[in-house]
Structures are given as C-alpha cells and as structure tokens.
Design a protein around this motif. Sequence first.
Motif, PDB file in Angstrom:
ATOM      1  N   TRP A 129       0.756  -1.355  -0.014  1.00  0.00           N
ATOM      2  CA  TRP A 129       0.133   0.027  -0.029  1.00  0.00           C
ATOM      3  C   TRP A 129       0.765   1.344   0.108  1.00  0.00           C
ATOM      4  CZ3 TRP A 129      -4.929  -0.372  -0.889  1.00  0.00           C
ATOM      5  CH2 TRP A 129      -5.761  -1.346  -1.046  1.00  0.00           C
ATOM      6  N   ALA A 130       2.067   1.102   0.381  1.00  0.00           N
ATOM      7  CA  ALA A 130       3.015   2.397   0.131  1.00  0.00           C
ATOM      8  C   ALA A 130       4.331   1.948   0.077  1.00  0.00           C
ATOM      9  CB  ALA A 130       2.896   2.984   1.618  1.00  0.00           C
ATOM     10  N   PRO A 131       4.548   1.414  -1.125  1.00  0.00           N
ATOM     11  CA  PRO A 131       5.941   1.059  -1.559  1.00  0.00           C
ATOM     12  C   PRO A 131       6.948   2.037  -1.675  1.00  0.00           C
ATOM     13  CG  PRO A 131       4.486   1.045  -3.513  1.00  0.00           C
ATOM     14  CD  PRO A 131       3.701   1.301  -2.069  1.00  0.00           C
ATOM     15  N   GLU A 132       6.567   3.258  -1.792  1.00  0.00           N
ATOM     16  CA  GLU A 132       7.609   4.164  -1.720  1.00  0.00           C
ATOM     17  C   GLU A 132       8.138   4.571  -0.184  1.00  0.00           C
ATOM     18  OE1 GLU A 132       4.660   4.665  -1.829  1.00  0.00           O
ATOM     19  OE2 GLU A 132       4.007   6.667  -1.138  1.00  0.00           O
ATOM     20  N   LEU A 133       7.630   4.191   0.737  1.00  0.00           N
ATOM     21  CA  LEU A 133       7.848   4.367   2.158  1.00  0.00           C
ATOM     22  C   LEU A 133       8.953   3.438   2.530  1.00  0.00           C
ATOM     23  CD1 LEU A 133       4.477   5.850   3.586  1.00  0.00           C
ATOM     24  CD2 LEU A 133       6.471   7.172   2.372  1.00  0.00           C
ATOM     25  N   PRO A 134      10.109   3.894   2.856  1.00  0.00           N
ATOM     26  CA  PRO A 134      11.143   2.882   3.751  1.00  0.00           C
ATOM     27  C   PRO A 134      10.670   2.436   4.902  1.00  0.00           C
ATOM     28  CG  PRO A 134      12.317   5.037   3.123  1.00  0.00           C
ATOM     29  CD  PRO A 134      10.761   5.115   2.443  1.00  0.00           C
ATOM     30  N   ILE A 135      10.580   1.359   5.392  1.00  0.00           N
ATOM     31  CA  ILE A 135      10.400   0.789   6.840  1.00  0.00           C
ATOM     32  C   ILE A 135      11.771   0.434   7.479  1.00  0.00           C
ATOM     33  CG2 ILE A 135       8.070   0.867   6.315  1.00  0.00           C
ATOM     34  CD1 ILE A 135       8.220  -2.140   6.264  1.00  0.00           C
ATOM     35  N   THR A 136      11.670   0.358   8.706  1.00  0.00           N
ATOM     36  CA  THR A 136      12.721  -0.192   9.509  1.00  0.00           C
ATOM     37  C   THR A 136      12.152  -1.146  10.314  1.00  0.00           C
ATOM     38  OG1 THR A 136      14.398   1.613   9.151  1.00  0.00           O
ATOM     39  CG2 THR A 136      14.619   0.303  11.171  1.00  0.00           C
ATOM     40  N   ILE A 137      12.619  -2.522  10.486  1.00  0.00           N
ATOM     41  CA  ILE A 137      12.296  -3.396  11.324  1.00  0.00           C
ATOM     42  C   ILE A 137      13.081  -3.445  12.484  1.00  0.00           C
ATOM     43  CG2 ILE A 137      11.232  -5.773  11.778  1.00  0.00           C
ATOM     44  CD1 ILE A 137       9.515  -4.572   9.525  1.00  0.00           C
ATOM     45  N   ILE A 138      12.721  -3.267  13.764  1.00  0.00           N
ATOM     46  CA  ILE A 138      13.594  -3.476  14.589  1.00  0.00           C
ATOM     47  C   ILE A 138      13.624  -4.661  15.338  1.00  0.00           C
ATOM     48  CG2 ILE A 138      14.242  -2.416  17.167  1.00  0.00           C
ATOM     49  CD1 ILE A 138      13.883  -0.227  15.450  1.00  0.00           C
ATOM     50  N   GLU A 139      14.915  -5.275  14.797  1.00  0.00           N
ATOM     51  CA  GLU A 139      15.196  -6.737  14.944  1.00  0.00           C
ATOM     52  C   GLU A 139      16.642  -6.762  14.953  1.00  0.00           C
ATOM     53  OE1 GLU A 139      13.443  -8.672  11.761  1.00  0.00           O
ATOM     54  OE2 GLU A 139      14.706  -7.600  10.421  1.00  0.00           O
ATOM     55  N   GLY A 140      17.095  -8.073  15.484  1.00  0.00           N
ATOM     56  CA  GLY A 140      18.753  -8.392  15.356  1.00  0.00           C
ATOM     57  C   GLY A 140      19.036  -8.244  16.750  1.00  0.00           C
ATOM     58  N   ASP A 141      20.377  -8.410  16.705  1.00  0.00           N
ATOM     59  CA  ASP A 141      21.078  -8.076  17.964  1.00  0.00           C
ATOM     60  C   ASP A 141      21.163  -6.745  18.631  1.00  0.00           C
ATOM     61  OD1 ASP A 141      23.099  -6.642  16.755  1.00  0.00           O
ATOM     62  OD2 ASP A 141      24.338  -8.243  16.258  1.00  0.00           O
ATOM     63  N   GLN A 142      21.484  -6.632  19.981  1.00  0.00           N
ATOM     64  CA  GLN A 142      21.210  -5.515  20.559  1.00  0.00           C
ATOM     65  C   GLN A 142      21.979  -4.223  20.071  1.00  0.00           C
ATOM     66  OE1 GLN A 142      22.685  -5.914  24.582  1.00  0.00           O
ATOM     67  NE2 GLN A 142      21.449  -4.072  25.297  1.00  0.00           N
ATOM     68  N   ALA A 143      23.287  -4.570  19.394  1.00  0.00           N
ATOM     69  CA  ALA A 143      23.940  -3.342  18.773  1.00  0.00           C
ATOM     70  C   ALA A 143      23.377  -3.021  17.423  1.00  0.00           C
ATOM     71  CB  ALA A 143      25.187  -3.774  18.074  1.00  0.00           C
TER      72      ALA A 143
END
Lengths: 597, 179
Positions: free
Chosen positions: A219-233
């Motif tokens: 629905w909003a392909p032009e909007l970059p998103i960040t998924i908060i995941e991974g290790d602590q750093a």
Amino acid sequence: MADPAAAPLNVSSWARETACANLFSLSTATSPLDVLTAWTTASESVAAVSLDLRKAMPGRAVTLTVELPKPRLKVQSFRFPEAVAATLSKLDFPIPSGVGFAADAAAAVPLRQVTRLRPPADIVKLEDRLYYLLQPSLEAVLREGSLGIPFQPFSYQMEGIAFLYPRFAAVLADEMGLGKTMQAITAVRLLIHAGELRSVLLVCPKPLVSNWRREFSQWAPELPITIIEGDQAKRRWQWQSVESPIKIANYEVLQRDRSQALDVGGSFDLVILDEAQRIKNRSGATSQTVREIPRRRSWALTGTPVENSAEDLVGIFEFLAPGLLSAEMKPRAMGRTAAEYILRRTKDKVLTELPPKTFRDAEVELSAMQRESYQLAEEEGIVRLTSLADAATIQHVFELVLRLKQICNFDPATGDSSKYERLEADLEEVAASGRKAIVFSQWVSTLQTLSERLRRFQPLEYHGQVPTGKRDGVIEEFRNNSQRHVMLISYGAGGVGLNLQFAEYVFLFDRWWNPAVEDQAINRAHRIGAAGPVTVTRFLALDTIEQRIDQVLREKRELFDTIFSDAEPQRALGLTHQEIFGLFKLQCPSGPVRLAA
Amino acid sequence: MAQRDSKSPQQPMLGFLTVLEHEQHGLTGGYLLLTTTGRPLEFHCTAPVKPSRAQQILFGPTLAPYLYGEHIGQTLVMKGSALPVILFTDVAPALAVGQFVEAPVVMVLSTTGREKRAEPTGLQLFCAGQNHLAIPASESRERIAAQLESLADFDCLEPFGRIREAIEEAQRGGSAKAA
C-alpha cells in the motif's frame, strides 16, 4: 404631501464626510422630486444637512453630487504553509528507485467517490479546523502525482482513513477483516506526503511484523520502513536511525529496548499500537512503556477494544488520552465519552457484498466413557473446592474448568470423543468438495491429537510449537496446495493477523472464555477477499461446563453491545466472583472480582 | 480599472471566489487559494455584508456586481499573498471582479446547482475537461486556454463546496476579525 421644493430639505451628511468614497452623480432636468425622494429614503436615520432647493430655478437642471461611502469590510484570513511542503520532492528520506505503483495506479482511485476530512471535536483552534476542512478529497489526493493506490478501496475504508488523518488520538476498532492495516497505512502515507509526519513507530505482536512489512510494500511501496530486530547493537542503531520515517517493533522488542525507544532524540510524530488490547491492563509493563514513549499522535488499532470488561477500554485510553475514561464510569457514559475517538464498523453493516457467515452450533452428547470421566472429575473437583471453603480461589475454579473442558474434547482414559466423530464427518464433506477448513482449539495437545487422527486429510498445524520461521511456509502450503484441506490452529498463535480467506469452514473445537477471541479466529476466514460463504461450527458438549460457559460468553457480548451502541443495557454486566463460582453452584468466599481472559 | 495587484505568485495558484447569500445576515464572501494539485494555501472570508436600503435604491441592477465583484471580490483577492493564475467563481455577479484584478475570471457552471436557476446571460459558455465554464463575452478564450488545458482533470466545482463549509465553520467559530 408637502412640496419638497417649498422648504429646506434635510439629507444625510454621512456620505459627504467620508474620505474614501464612491461618487455618484445623479441629475435630473425635470424631476428633482425623484432624486429627493431617493435621498430622503436613503438618509432616514442619519444626521442631517441642509440643502436649500428654493434657489433652484424652475425648469433648469438641478445637479446633486453626493459621496457614498465604501463601507469597511472585515476579512478573516488563514494561511496554510503546510501545503507548500506537500510534495514528494520535499520528503526527508530518499525514495528507493524503481518502487511505486504502476503508472495507472491512479485509476484504482474511485472517480465518483468524494471523501472529505472532518476536523475532530478536540481540535478547537479555528485555523486548524479550517486546515482540515479545506483539504481536497482523499480521492483527489490519491490521484495526485505519483501517489495512486494499488486496489480500489471500499468507501468505508476511505472514511476510516479520513477518520484517522486529522486525529491525534484515535481508536480504529473495525471488526476483524475490514482492513484496519490498509487504512492505517494509507493514512500514514498521506500524512507523510502532506509533510505532517516524519517519524512513525508501529508496535505490533511479533507474528504480525512480517504481515505489516508485506502490507506496507503493497500500500505504500515508496515509504522505506525499518524493522527493529537483530542483536542489541543492531537494534540500538535502528532506534537512532532517521533513514526511514517508519519503524516497526514488536511488543517484546519494545519492552526489551525500552530505554532506547524512550530516547530517540525527540518525539515520534505518531505511535500506532496494533492489537492494542495488549495494553488493556494499565499496570502491565507493556502499557507503562508505551505510555511513556514521547509522541504527538497516538492511534490504537484493535478489533476487540473490549474483551472482558469496560476496563479494557480504559487501559487503551490511558495511552490515547490519559484520564478521559475511568473504570468507575458506567458503560453507556463511557461509550458516549469515547465516541469521538473511536471508529468501529462491523462487516454486516459495511460489507454487504461480503459473503454471508453462517453459524452452526454443533451440540454433541458426550460418549458414555466421556460422561463417566466427566462426572467423576466434576464430583472430585467440587468436593475439593468445597473442602477448601474460604481458601478456594478463582484459580482453583479455573483448574477444574480446564480439566472438564479437556474431557469434553477427548476422554483421557479411552480417547473417546463425540466432538471428534462429528468433526471427522464434517471434514469428509469439506475435503470431498475440495474446500478448506480451519479448526481452532485452545490446547496444542488437542490439536496434535486431532492431527494424528485426521492424518488422511494431511492436516497442517499452526500453533506455539511450530517455529516462527516456518509459520509463513505453513500458511503458503495451506493456501496453494489443493490437497491440504485442513489446518489446525491454536487460538493463541493464529487468532490474529492471519489472512485465510480461502478457507470456507471454521470449526471451534472448544470455546474460548472470551467471545472477542473467538471472533478473531472466525475472521481469519471471513474477511475481505473471502471467496464464498463461511460456515462456522461451534462445538458444544451438552450438559457440561461448556454449556455454562456459553452463557457467560453471551453476557460478555451484551457488555460490548452496551458500550458500542446506544442500546440500553439489558442487565447488570461484568462477571462477579459469585458467577464464576456459580458455574459449579458454589458460594463465593469473598466479594466481586473481575475475570481474567 | 481600480487597484492592480503587483504581487507575483511564487508558485502557480488557483483562486476560487464565491459569495453566500443568507436571508437574515446578507452576503458572505469566501476566497480560497489552492495549489494546482488542489491543496489549500490561503483562505479568506468576509464578515456578512447586508446592503442598505440606500444602496439597493441607488445601485439598482448594478448592486449585485458591485457587492459581489468589487466590494467583496476585490477585497478578498487583494488579501491574497499573490494573484492566482486564474480565478474561478460559481456566482455570475462575481465575474465583475475581473475589472479589478489582472487574473482572468472564469465562472464554473453546474447542471444542477444554483447557477442553473440564474442562467448567466451575455457569457461565452464552453467545456474544458469535465468542467462547464463561462467567461464574459469580452474575455478572450485564448488568454485562459493554456491554464485550462493543464486543469483538464481538475474538478473546478469541488473547491466551492470546501469554501461553503469553511465559511459555515468560521461563522460558528466566532465573529470575523479584521485582517
């Protein structure tokens, strides 16, 4: 009538005294009377000056030159510099190349539909109210430039977007399957393009993160998103990153990264809580954390704003508008107070084109062996509860309830199950017709037993013991493999966020305490895109605890209807300690207490 | 021609001017400046104006063009931070504002609206995209052809609905303040 030429005539002086004036020259050669009549009418209520017409010669032209004032005109002016920034080129983040809708995406925007923004009641400044009133229709904005939309939305979805757009506190409480995700994403998208949002935090249950990622790309392909995941750093870096305007975190990550979420160098322009019933408990750690996140706007998405009691709604509003609601308010008063902030639509009201949903109550008699086990367990349990007397707690009652419900599913001694026999027969029909069915239970052990016995249907399992990384694959297999007719799902793992609209049969093998959870489960199949009618079969073992719980569920539905409709409450609502103990015809040892989910 | 605005637009703007008539309160003018994509940049509205009996008598049939075009229209347009590339109105008497501003003034017609009841006369009627438009006979269509061409997909009638709602909201919000 007096002869006007016979005596001095009083006319207005207001015109003559005005510096800024229009000039009107009126002349007459024959009838000064007409002019004079006009002037006397015009100057009825003002100060007078003298004009002596006795000097006028009969038969000669008389010219009167009179100044008319141009009255001052008060003008109220409003300017909206935000519009200047409302272009894609002004966004603060780079738009990845090659993303966006096809060139004809604007064609998906309904042409004849006009959805206008309306300022909410809590926006009091006139300039702000006019800002929203004067915006173009949502359809016009979506047709604009490179925006577009991939599929034509329903009109109620456009209204939902218009509801969210101007609000700083809002609950979108549509029934499951009506597209809350799409509405929230599109509202966010429009606000970002209008320059009103630069940083958005979306918090959702962990299993739904991938769903949100997918929906954003749609629905909003032009909007970059960040998924908060991974290790602590990595997560620390992601919390501080400003590369994308939208961050998505699950509730557990948010709790783990609490200090970083609260210190992102300013405040979020918007925080959205998906499945916001997660914060219904005001004293819970999650609730406390989300309330502390610095933010300008707060939205909550939930199909079940009231799961157990009206206090659930109070919990959500502590995030949205602290203090607006209190647990002491009566349900109707609470509904009235919250109405401005809540938008709730149900499928039967807005999706007339959605295939019908049919309920069947499969009331089964326990087998002889089941009945024997059941009666023994109940008698023992009641004896124990009675012996505990005042020491008996709700937990003791719950333990007995769960034990009895499990016997209603399968006799622990013999494996007998009247429900299973009925389910198996129904699934035969489902498979033979090439349809798909989903079966819900609250116990993984029940699902595993069913899986074993239903092996010839090649059932798939989706519950807490299926690794998260494999769950999407299970859904895809169920969707795409025509030989897979049955999926066994636990309420806990599959109650929310799954799109299983290709399944036309839903079986509730056992009943949950909470009707909202059951609704969530049913609406995995009965949602937008459903190919045909959805048949819901609710199993109920007659003359057992299940039948008594069914009565409790009906009462909870009454509570919900009281808050979200104008209907008068039919009876006192909420569950008391007495009612819980009353499931076994026992007297409660202490005063009223709320029932947990 | 009276005062000419020497302000030049920083970006192309479209102007929309209308006058609402209320039986008790009189006339209220509203003026909306939009970007070419329809987003609002400025809104100006007048306090209600009620012509006096003297004005009614002395202006006769010229009263409406005077009030709509000069008194209200010109005042509002001059309040804008810049002149629009084209000025639309949905009320015929407001076309008189064309005598006081440099921007071409175009009337937007609807087949069901109030203009139908008071069919303008002495105007050139034509269509541009989805819009039914009218300009004074003295106006040159070539002068506005380029602007109208770029607005083929623009619903020129729609912004007047916004103005009417905004005027009602402003009137609910209190008495107008002098700008």
